[in-house]
Motif scaffolding. Structure first.
Motif, PDB file in Angstrom:
ATOM      1  N   VAL A  56      -6.913   2.551   8.809  1.00  0.00           N
ATOM      2  CA  VAL A  56      -5.594   2.105   8.367  1.00  0.00           C
ATOM      3  C   VAL A  56      -4.522   3.114   8.763  1.00  0.00           C
ATOM      4  CG1 VAL A  56      -4.178   1.696   6.306  1.00  0.00           C
ATOM      5  CG2 VAL A  56      -6.418   0.628   6.502  1.00  0.00           C
ATOM      6  N   VAL A  57      -4.801   4.390   8.552  1.00  0.00           N
ATOM      7  CA  VAL A  57      -3.831   5.435   8.903  1.00  0.00           C
ATOM      8  C   VAL A  57      -3.566   5.433  10.406  1.00  0.00           C
ATOM      9  CG1 VAL A  57      -3.465   7.940   9.003  1.00  0.00           C
ATOM     10  CG2 VAL A  57      -4.332   6.874   6.907  1.00  0.00           C
ATOM     11  N   VAL A  58      -4.629   5.364  11.203  1.00  0.00           N
ATOM     12  CA  VAL A  58      -4.478   5.356  12.664  1.00  0.00           C
ATOM     13  C   VAL A  58      -3.723   4.108  13.111  1.00  0.00           C
ATOM     14  CG1 VAL A  58      -5.753   5.136  14.845  1.00  0.00           C
ATOM     15  CG2 VAL A  58      -6.441   6.838  13.146  1.00  0.00           C
ATOM     16  N   ARG A  59      -4.023   2.969  12.526  1.00  0.00           N
ATOM     17  CA  ARG A  59      -3.329   1.732  12.895  1.00  0.00           C
ATOM     18  C   ARG A  59      -1.851   1.812  12.524  1.00  0.00           C
ATOM     19  NH1 ARG A  59      -6.533  -2.925  11.024  1.00  0.00           N
ATOM     20  NH2 ARG A  59      -6.051  -2.008   9.025  1.00  0.00           N
ATOM     21  N   TYR A  60      -1.547   2.415  11.390  1.00  0.00           N
ATOM     22  CA  TYR A  60      -0.158   2.559  10.961  1.00  0.00           C
ATOM     23  C   TYR A  60       0.620   3.475  11.898  1.00  0.00           C
ATOM     24  CZ  TYR A  60       3.877   3.633   8.044  1.00  0.00           C
ATOM     25  OH  TYR A  60       5.151   3.802   7.576  1.00  0.00           O
ATOM     26  N   ILE A  61      -0.019   4.566  12.313  1.00  0.00           N
ATOM     27  CA  ILE A  61       0.664   5.560  13.156  1.00  0.00           C
ATOM     28  C   ILE A  61       0.757   5.097  14.610  1.00  0.00           C
ATOM     29  CG2 ILE A  61       0.495   7.895  14.098  1.00  0.00           C
ATOM     30  CD1 ILE A  61      -0.735   8.748  11.409  1.00  0.00           C
ATOM     31  N   THR A  62      -0.350   4.559  15.142  1.00  0.00           N
ATOM     32  CA  THR A  62      -0.394   4.258  16.573  1.00  0.00           C
ATOM     33  C   THR A  62      -0.255   2.779  16.914  1.00  0.00           C
ATOM     34  OG1 THR A  62      -2.791   3.990  16.631  1.00  0.00           O
ATOM     35  CG2 THR A  62      -1.926   6.229  16.937  1.00  0.00           C
ATOM     36  N   GLY A  63      -0.469   1.912  15.949  1.00  0.00           N
ATOM     37  CA  GLY A  63      -0.434   0.478  16.238  1.00  0.00           C
ATOM     38  C   GLY A  63      -1.769  -0.059  16.728  1.00  0.00           C
ATOM     39  N   GLY A  64      -2.735   0.804  17.011  1.00  0.00           N
ATOM     40  CA  GLY A  64      -4.074   0.408  17.433  1.00  0.00           C
ATOM     41  C   GLY A  64      -5.079   0.805  16.365  1.00  0.00           C
ATOM     42  N   SER A  65      -6.288   0.330  16.515  1.00  0.00           N
ATOM     43  CA  SER A  65      -7.305   0.701  15.530  1.00  0.00           C
ATOM     44  C   SER A  65      -8.605   1.036  16.235  1.00  0.00           C
ATOM     45  CB  SER A  65      -7.515  -0.424  14.520  1.00  0.00           C
ATOM     46  OG  SER A  65      -8.021  -1.574  15.154  1.00  0.00           O
ATOM     47  N   PHE A  66      -9.507   1.644  15.492  1.00  0.00           N
ATOM     48  CA  PHE A  66     -10.819   1.995  16.033  1.00  0.00           C
ATOM     49  C   PHE A  66     -11.688   0.745  16.141  1.00  0.00           C
ATOM     50  CE2 PHE A  66      -9.832   6.150  13.868  1.00  0.00           C
ATOM     51  CZ  PHE A  66      -9.615   6.855  15.044  1.00  0.00           C
ATOM     52  N   ALA A  67     -12.461   0.668  17.209  1.00  0.00           N
ATOM     53  CA  ALA A  67     -13.305  -0.505  17.441  1.00  0.00           C
ATOM     54  C   ALA A  67     -14.547  -0.508  16.568  1.00  0.00           C
ATOM     55  CB  ALA A  67     -13.711  -0.556  18.912  1.00  0.00           C
ATOM     56  N   PHE A  68     -14.992   0.651  16.168  1.00  0.00           N
ATOM     57  CA  PHE A  68     -16.280   0.728  15.488  1.00  0.00           C
ATOM     58  C   PHE A  68     -16.215   0.390  14.000  1.00  0.00           C
ATOM     59  CE2 PHE A  68     -14.455   4.878  14.740  1.00  0.00           C
ATOM     60  CZ  PHE A  68     -14.841   5.179  13.443  1.00  0.00           C
ATOM     61  N   THR A  69     -15.035   0.393  13.399  1.00  0.00           N
ATOM     62  CA  THR A  69     -14.960   0.305  11.939  1.00  0.00           C
ATOM     63  C   THR A  69     -15.513  -0.994  11.384  1.00  0.00           C
ATOM     64  OG1 THR A  69     -12.666  -0.451  12.068  1.00  0.00           O
ATOM     65  CG2 THR A  69     -13.020   1.892  11.742  1.00  0.00           C
ATOM     66  N   GLU A  70     -15.223  -2.123  12.006  1.00  0.00           N
ATOM     67  CA  GLU A  70     -15.716  -3.389  11.469  1.00  0.00           C
ATOM     68  C   GLU A  70     -17.235  -3.477  11.563  1.00  0.00           C
ATOM     69  OE1 GLU A  70     -15.418  -8.209  11.984  1.00  0.00           O
ATOM     70  OE2 GLU A  70     -14.155  -6.936  13.245  1.00  0.00           O
ATOM     71  N   GLU A  71     -17.789  -3.126  12.710  1.00  0.00           N
ATOM     72  CA  GLU A  71     -19.240  -3.208  12.895  1.00  0.00           C
ATOM     73  C   GLU A  71     -19.978  -2.275  11.935  1.00  0.00           C
ATOM     74  OE1 GLU A  71     -22.155  -2.410  16.601  1.00  0.00           O
ATOM     75  OE2 GLU A  71     -20.508  -3.806  16.968  1.00  0.00           O
ATOM     76  N   PHE A  72     -19.502  -1.054  11.799  1.00  0.00           N
ATOM     77  CA  PHE A  72     -20.131  -0.103  10.887  1.00  0.00           C
ATOM     78  C   PHE A  72     -19.942  -0.520   9.426  1.00  0.00           C
ATOM     79  CE2 PHE A  72     -20.219   3.938  13.744  1.00  0.00           C
ATOM     80  CZ  PHE A  72     -21.193   3.342  14.519  1.00  0.00           C
ATOM     81  N   SER A  73     -18.759  -1.029   9.099  1.00  0.00           N
ATOM     82  CA  SER A  73     -18.496  -1.441   7.717  1.00  0.00           C
ATOM     83  C   SER A  73     -19.404  -2.589   7.295  1.00  0.00           C
ATOM     84  CB  SER A  73     -17.034  -1.844   7.537  1.00  0.00           C
ATOM     85  OG  SER A  73     -16.197  -0.730   7.677  1.00  0.00           O
ATOM     86  N   VAL A  74     -19.600  -3.554   8.174  1.00  0.00           N
ATOM     87  CA  VAL A  74     -20.481  -4.688   7.846  1.00  0.00           C
ATOM     88  C   VAL A  74     -21.910  -4.195   7.661  1.00  0.00           C
ATOM     89  CG1 VAL A  74     -21.489  -6.812   8.758  1.00  0.00           C
ATOM     90  CG2 VAL A  74     -19.023  -6.435   8.917  1.00  0.00           C
ATOM     91  N   PHE A  75     -22.374  -3.353   8.567  1.00  0.00           N
ATOM     92  CA  PHE A  75     -23.725  -2.800   8.454  1.00  0.00           C
ATOM     93  C   PHE A  75     -23.886  -2.014   7.154  1.00  0.00           C
ATOM     94  CE2 PHE A  75     -25.490   1.521   9.102  1.00  0.00           C
ATOM     95  CZ  PHE A  75     -26.813   1.219   8.839  1.00  0.00           C
ATOM     96  N   LEU A  76     -22.915  -1.165   6.843  1.00  0.00           N
ATOM     97  CA  LEU A  76     -22.995  -0.355   5.624  1.00  0.00           C
ATOM     98  C   LEU A  76     -22.883  -1.210   4.366  1.00  0.00           C
ATOM     99  CD1 LEU A  76     -20.903   2.709   6.803  1.00  0.00           C
ATOM    100  CD2 LEU A  76     -23.345   2.702   6.255  1.00  0.00           C
TER     101      LEU A  76
END
Length: 158
Positions: A28-48
């Motif tokens: 969220v912080v990275v998306r707010y600052i840069t407008g982009g987001s990390f690709a891995f967060t959704e895949e890792f979040s679902v797995f976790l």
């Protein structure tokens, strides 16, 4: 006497929840600052989240806290209650044994086929290995609870 414990599952659930929170916050912080987001967060979040669900279910199983209807169990005489406890335990062991078996088979096939995850391209079996491991752990907890109920160490009121 200390109550039943599922320390390993509690640790896994806590770690999964903390990691989900951290990677979501950072994303969220990275998306707010840069407008982009990390690709891995959704895949890792679902797995976790799946890992967290299995770990929580195992903790609930060990402490005899799953949703159940104890009316019949309480209404039966001691001998009938023990038969019902054994029947419930065997049913749980069969279901968890099947999940463990088929989860292990699926994980092995994904390993052999070298299937990659759609998002990050990581080996799919890295995610799937947790299904047979956690269901095997739940199988152990099912046996412990059934044994405790059978021996009278755990009641329907706990």
């Amino acid at each position: 006497m200390k109550g039943p414990d599922a320390r390993l599952e509690r640790i896994l659930a806590t770690l999964a929840l903390v990691i989900i929170g951290l990677i979501s916050l950072v994303n969220v912080v990275v998306r707010y600052i840069t407008g982009g987001s990390f690709a891995f967060t959704e895949e890792f979040s679902v797995f976790l989240l799946v890992l967290l669900t299995f770990a929580g279910a195992s903790v609930a199983l060990r402490s005899h806290r799953h949703i159940r209807i104890g009316l019949l169990e309480r209404a039966l005489p001691e001998r009938g209650r023990r038969v019902l406890i054994l029947f419930q335990g065997v049913c749980g062991v069969v279901v968890l044994g099947l999940i463990t078996w088929f989860g292990g088979t699926m994980t092995w096939q994904e390993y052999q086929w070298q299937t990659l995850s759609p998002g990050l391209g990581l080996p799919q079996w890295w995610y799937l290995i947790w299904l047979p491991l956690m269901s095997a752990l739940m199988l152990l907890r099912q046996c412990q609870v059934t044994f405790d109920l059978w021996r009278g160490r755990l009641s329907d009121d706990t």
